[in-house]
Structure formats: C-alpha cells, structure tokens
Design a protein around this motif. Structure first.
Motif, PDB file in Angstrom:
ATOM      1  N   TYR A   1      47.881  63.357  48.920  1.00 44.17           N
ATOM      2  CA  TYR A   1      46.731  63.670  47.695  1.00 44.17           C
ATOM      3  C   TYR A   1      47.485  64.495  46.730  1.00 44.17           C
ATOM      4  O   TYR A   1      47.016  64.878  45.571  1.00 44.17           O
ATOM      5  CB  TYR A   1      45.465  64.310  48.140  1.00 44.17           C
ATOM      6  CG  TYR A   1      44.902  63.267  48.921  1.00 44.17           C
ATOM      7  CD1 TYR A   1      44.422  62.048  48.547  1.00 44.17           C
ATOM      8  CD2 TYR A   1      44.545  63.599  50.334  1.00 44.17           C
ATOM      9  CE1 TYR A   1      43.798  61.077  49.368  1.00 44.17           C
ATOM     10  CE2 TYR A   1      43.991  62.696  50.986  1.00 44.17           C
ATOM     11  CZ  TYR A   1      43.544  61.479  50.468  1.00 44.17           C
ATOM     12  OH  TYR A   1      42.928  60.576  51.435  1.00 44.17           O
TER      13      TYR A   1
ATOM     14  N   SER B   1      49.457  65.651  43.626  1.00 44.37           N
ATOM     15  CA  SER B   1      49.911  64.747  42.265  1.00 44.37           C
ATOM     16  C   SER B   1      50.835  65.747  41.517  1.00 44.37           C
ATOM     17  O   SER B   1      51.517  65.264  40.656  1.00 44.37           O
ATOM     18  CB  SER B   1      48.713  64.583  41.550  1.00 44.37           C
ATOM     19  OG  SER B   1      48.058  63.692  41.897  1.00 44.37           O
TER      20      SER B   1
ATOM     21  N   HIS C   1      53.063  60.622  39.338  1.00 43.14           N
ATOM     22  CA  HIS C   1      51.727  61.145  39.578  1.00 43.14           C
ATOM     23  C   HIS C   1      51.415  62.258  38.382  1.00 43.14           C
ATOM     24  O   HIS C   1      52.206  62.673  37.930  1.00 43.14           O
ATOM     25  CB  HIS C   1      51.678  61.850  40.766  1.00 43.14           C
ATOM     26  CG  HIS C   1      51.888  61.265  41.976  1.00 43.14           C
ATOM     27  ND1 HIS C   1      50.804  60.608  42.840  1.00 43.14           N
ATOM     28  CD2 HIS C   1      53.061  60.649  42.669  1.00 43.14           C
ATOM     29  CE1 HIS C   1      51.234  59.940  43.584  1.00 43.14           C
ATOM     30  NE2 HIS C   1      52.537  59.841  43.755  1.00 43.14           N
ATOM     31  N   SER C   2      50.274  62.235  38.222  1.00 43.84           N
ATOM     32  CA  SER C   2      49.620  63.071  36.932  1.00 43.84           C
ATOM     33  C   SER C   2      48.373  63.402  37.196  1.00 43.84           C
ATOM     34  O   SER C   2      47.358  63.070  38.167  1.00 43.84           O
ATOM     35  CB  SER C   2      49.758  62.312  35.471  1.00 43.84           C
ATOM     36  OG  SER C   2      48.965  61.276  35.619  1.00 43.84           O
TER      37      SER C   2
ATOM     38  N   GLU D   1      46.056  61.994  35.409  1.00 47.83           N
ATOM     39  CA  GLU D   1      45.313  60.840  35.482  1.00 47.83           C
ATOM     40  C   GLU D   1      45.242  60.123  36.860  1.00 47.83           C
ATOM     41  O   GLU D   1      44.322  59.436  37.275  1.00 47.83           O
ATOM     42  CB  GLU D   1      46.007  59.843  34.452  1.00 47.83           C
ATOM     43  CG  GLU D   1      45.516  58.495  34.430  1.00 47.83           C
ATOM     44  CD  GLU D   1      46.319  57.472  33.387  1.00 47.83           C
ATOM     45  OE1 GLU D   1      45.754  56.413  33.420  1.00 47.83           O
ATOM     46  OE2 GLU D   1      47.215  57.955  32.843  1.00 47.83           O
ATOM     47  N   THR D   2      46.395  60.299  37.772  1.00 46.48           N
ATOM     48  CA  THR D   2      46.170  59.657  39.088  1.00 46.48           C
ATOM     49  C   THR D   2      45.135  60.437  39.850  1.00 46.48           C
ATOM     50  O   THR D   2      44.361  59.804  40.671  1.00 46.48           O
ATOM     51  CB  THR D   2      47.478  59.881  39.843  1.00 46.48           C
ATOM     52  OG1 THR D   2      48.662  59.638  39.091  1.00 46.48           O
ATOM     53  CG2 THR D   2      47.714  59.422  41.131  1.00 46.48           C
TER      54      THR D   2
ATOM     55  N   LEU E   1      41.684  59.042  38.556  1.00 53.11           N
ATOM     56  CA  LEU E   1      41.390  57.802  39.059  1.00 53.11           C
ATOM     57  C   LEU E   1      40.971  57.711  40.693  1.00 53.11           C
ATOM     58  O   LEU E   1      40.255  57.234  40.929  1.00 53.11           O
ATOM     59  CB  LEU E   1      42.670  56.863  38.874  1.00 53.11           C
ATOM     60  CG  LEU E   1      42.946  56.621  37.511  1.00 53.11           C
ATOM     61  CD1 LEU E   1      44.183  56.123  37.435  1.00 53.11           C
ATOM     62  CD2 LEU E   1      41.852  55.611  36.736  1.00 53.11           C
ATOM     63  N   LYS E   2      41.812  58.577  41.340  1.00 52.02           N
ATOM     64  CA  LYS E   2      41.498  58.694  42.571  1.00 52.02           C
ATOM     65  C   LYS E   2      39.992  59.196  43.063  1.00 52.02           C
ATOM     66  O   LYS E   2      39.078  58.511  43.794  1.00 52.02           O
ATOM     67  CB  LYS E   2      42.349  59.760  43.595  1.00 52.02           C
ATOM     68  CG  LYS E   2      41.973  59.896  44.800  1.00 52.02           C
ATOM     69  CD  LYS E   2      42.231  59.053  45.868  1.00 52.02           C
ATOM     70  CE  LYS E   2      41.883  59.203  47.512  1.00 52.02           C
ATOM     71  NZ  LYS E   2      41.000  58.458  48.150  1.00 52.02           N
TER      72      LYS E   2
END
Length: 105
Positions: free
Chosen positions: A38, A40, A46-47, A49-50, A53-54
């Motif tokens: 997990y 990021s 990965h950011s 935003e990632t 979204l998760k």
C-alpha cells in the motif's frame, strides 16, 4: 513558520550523490520486494491519486456489501522532526538489508 523546511544549500556534487544513492535504495527495495503493497510515496507509478483511488474503491466496495464505513485520517506532515535515529538505523539494517558502509553513510 515553524513547519517550513529549510532550503537546501548543498553543493551540486552532494545533490548528485544523494540522487544516486536514493535511486539505488529504490531499486534495492523494488528488486527485493521490500515495499509495503500500500506504499505510494517514493514509488514510480504511484501518487496521492493512487491512494485516493484505493480508498474510494474500498469505500464503494464496502457500501455495496451493505456494511458501514468509517474513514479516519492522520496528519504526519511534521513527523520527520521526531524520528528516533537509532531506531531508524536498526530498521534500515534489519528490515531493508542496508548494511555496512551504506548504513554508516
């Protein structure tokens, strides 16, 4: 003002060495699968935003199942000021395999 970080005045060569070492550590973590699934931050592709979204996906999935959902957030933006360096060094050595000269450096 107390939360602002100082501007780095390192010479060019120090900044270059820092980037090379950071790249090697990133590659070491990726190659040996040492990153948390997990995580990021500091990872290519990965950011924030990632992460968003998760979280949105997990909330939607839970609500679709008819379960309750709660979101608790924690601001750790100033946490770097209170790092226990001996613990950090032990963690780098035992959890991530960074040893000898690299750890001393």
């Amino acid at each position: 003002m107390k939360n602002y970080r100082p501007i780095s005045n390192l010479p060019f060569i120090s900044k270059l060495i820092e980037k090379v070492v950071a790249r090697h550590i990133e590659e070491h973590l990726e190659h040996n699968d040492l990153n948390d699934i997990y995580l990021s931050v500091y990872r290519r592709g990965h950011s924030t935003e990632t992460v968003l979204l998760k979280v949105a996906s997990d909330i939607t999935e839970t609500l679709d199942e008819g379960s309750m959902t709660a979101l608790i957030t924690l601001d750790l933006s100033a946490a770097f000021k209170v790092i226990d360096h001996p613990i950090l060094l032990k963690r780098l050595e035992f959890s991530f395999g960074i040893k000898e000269k690299a750890l001393t450096w």
